[in-house]
Enzyme design. Structure first.
Site, mmCIF file in Angstrom:
data_model
loop_
_atom_site.group_PDB
_atom_site.id
_atom_site.type_symbol
_atom_site.label_atom_id
_atom_site.label_comp_id
_atom_site.label_asym_id
_atom_site.label_seq_id
_atom_site.Cartn_x
_atom_site.Cartn_y
_atom_site.Cartn_z
ATOM 1 N N GLY A 250 0.829 -1.213 0.000
ATOM 2 C CA GLY A 250 0.000 0.000 0.000
ATOM 3 C C GLY A 250 0.863 1.263 0.000
ATOM 4 O O GLY A 250 0.556 2.238 -0.700
ATOM 5 N N ASP A 251 1.940 1.248 0.766
ATOM 6 C CA ASP A 251 2.843 2.406 0.812
ATOM 7 C C ASP A 251 3.511 2.590 -0.549
ATOM 8 O O ASP A 251 3.699 3.714 -1.028
ATOM 9 C CB ASP A 251 3.929 2.202 1.883
ATOM 10 C CG ASP A 251 3.330 1.774 3.215
ATOM 11 O OD1 ASP A 251 2.216 2.230 3.536
ATOM 12 O OD2 ASP A 251 3.957 0.955 3.914
#
Ligand SMILES: Nc1ncnc2c1ncn2[C@@H]1O[C@H](COP(=O)(O)OP(=O)(O)OP(=O)(O)O)[C@@H](O)[C@H]1O
Ligand SMILES: O=P(O)(O)OC[C@@]1(O)O[C@H](CO)[C@@H](O)[C@@H]1O
Length: 303
Positions: A250-251
């Site tokens: 996600g990052d």
């Protein structure tokens, strides 16, 4: 300049074993220590994609020293605040038949150290981008996200928020440039289960209507959905591949989106695709996505 804030950075201790048997001695088949914490991951992936950023946050003790040198070894600029009590946490990412995460507590942060962070943020100028993501340690006020966003409001700084539930909901009034919940976090806000991209679209629009400018909803292997401030809706499958380590996917997606947005002269659709491919490239490798891996997935998505 791009800045990232990680309130509670970590050393991620990534380990593998064939089978976890609680109550016995378990011998590992793989171990690796990686710098971690959501904002720090964004900074590292941005660097992999040739974009400079400055990682801000609180570190403490010998684990904090190790974290700072690992982040610097990735070529990232850092401006951490050193807390005097406690230690930078070690987060265990255990991969056996199932994936289990044990996230630590983190240091105690004093009011003076919080002020030091505010002083650094006060130096941001119009057109800077600020990524705030991850949990807030218990020793910090729970409204840290709001405090930062209200302080920076009206200064032309684009703020990206990747946080859960109230942390996210409470900042929507400050109109973040981009928010990135995953489908489970989005569903939890509205008390529904969202499994397909079609199901996600109306709820992404509902959340956006509460104040976010652009919303990117990640859906792991199912791909992603994007709703822009101009009402454009983009959906995409995820590229195909074998998942090796999905921690930080996600990052990576956030970093890829920002890189794609900048490189394309602010083309949201390109940013969206670059976000997906960067998330997937990280999921498909033991380390974070590299530029070449992202380019290869972008080409495969276009086929
Ligand atoms: N199994 C997978 N297959 C292909 N791509 C994946 C997979 N898992 C993640 N990705 C890619 O990474 C993006 C972000 O993943 P995800 O939705 O898991 O984010 P997240 O829940 O914020 O993850 P984390 O908290 O672990 O960083 C996805 O939209 C997708 O592009
Ligand atoms: O405890 P938080 O702040 O919610 O999450 C921290 C964390 O799990 O998130 C990153 C992956 O996104 C890891 O590098 C890190 O260990």
């Amino acid at each position: 300049m791009i800045y990232t804030v990680t309130f509670n950075p970590a050393l991620d201790y990534v380990i593998r074993l064939d089978k976890l048997v609680p109550g016995t001695i378990n011998r590992l088949t793989y171990e690796n220590v990686m710098p971690g914490g959501k904002g720090i991951n964004v900074s590292i992936v941005l660097k992999n994609l040739d974009h400079d950023s400055c990682a801000l946050g609180f570190i403490a003790n010998f684990t904090g020293d190790a974290l700072a040198s690992l982040v610097s070894a990735h070529g990232c600029k850092t401006d951490f605040i050193r807390s005097q009590q406690g230690m930078t946490r070690i987060n265990v990412k255990l991969k056996a038949e199932e994936e289990t995460e044990l996230n630590g507590i983190g240091p105690q942060i004093s009011p003076d150290e919080i002020e030091q962070l505010f002083a650094k943020l006060d130096r941001l100028v119009a057109d800077d981008m600020l990524v705030i993501s991850g949990s807030v340690p218990k020793t910090l006020p729970s409204d840290m996200y709001e405090q930062i966003m209200s302080r920076l409001a009206g200064r032309g700084i684009r703020i990206v928020v990747d946080a859960e539930l109230d942390l996210l909901l409470n900042v929507l009034q400050y109109h973040p440039f981009l928010i990135k919940p995953n489908n489970h976090e989005l569903g939890a806000i509205f008390d529904v289960e969202l499994k397909t991209r079609e199901e996600v679209i109306p709820y992404a629009k509902k959340l956006q209507a509460r104040g976010a400018r652009n919303i990117l909803v990640s859906m792991a292997g199912e791909g992603a959905v994007f709703v822009s401030e101009n009402g454009e809706v983009y959906t995409s499958v995820a590229p195909k591949g074998t998942v090796v380590n999905s921690v930080g996917a996600g990052d990576s997606m956030v970093a890829g989106f920002i890189a794609g947005w900048i490189e394309s002269g602010r083309d949201m659709q390109h940013a969206f695709k670059m976000g997906i491919c960067t998330g997937s490239a990280s999921a498909f490798s033991a380390d974070f996505a590299t530029r070449n891996e992202v380019q290869a997935l972008l080409a495969s998505l276009a086929e």
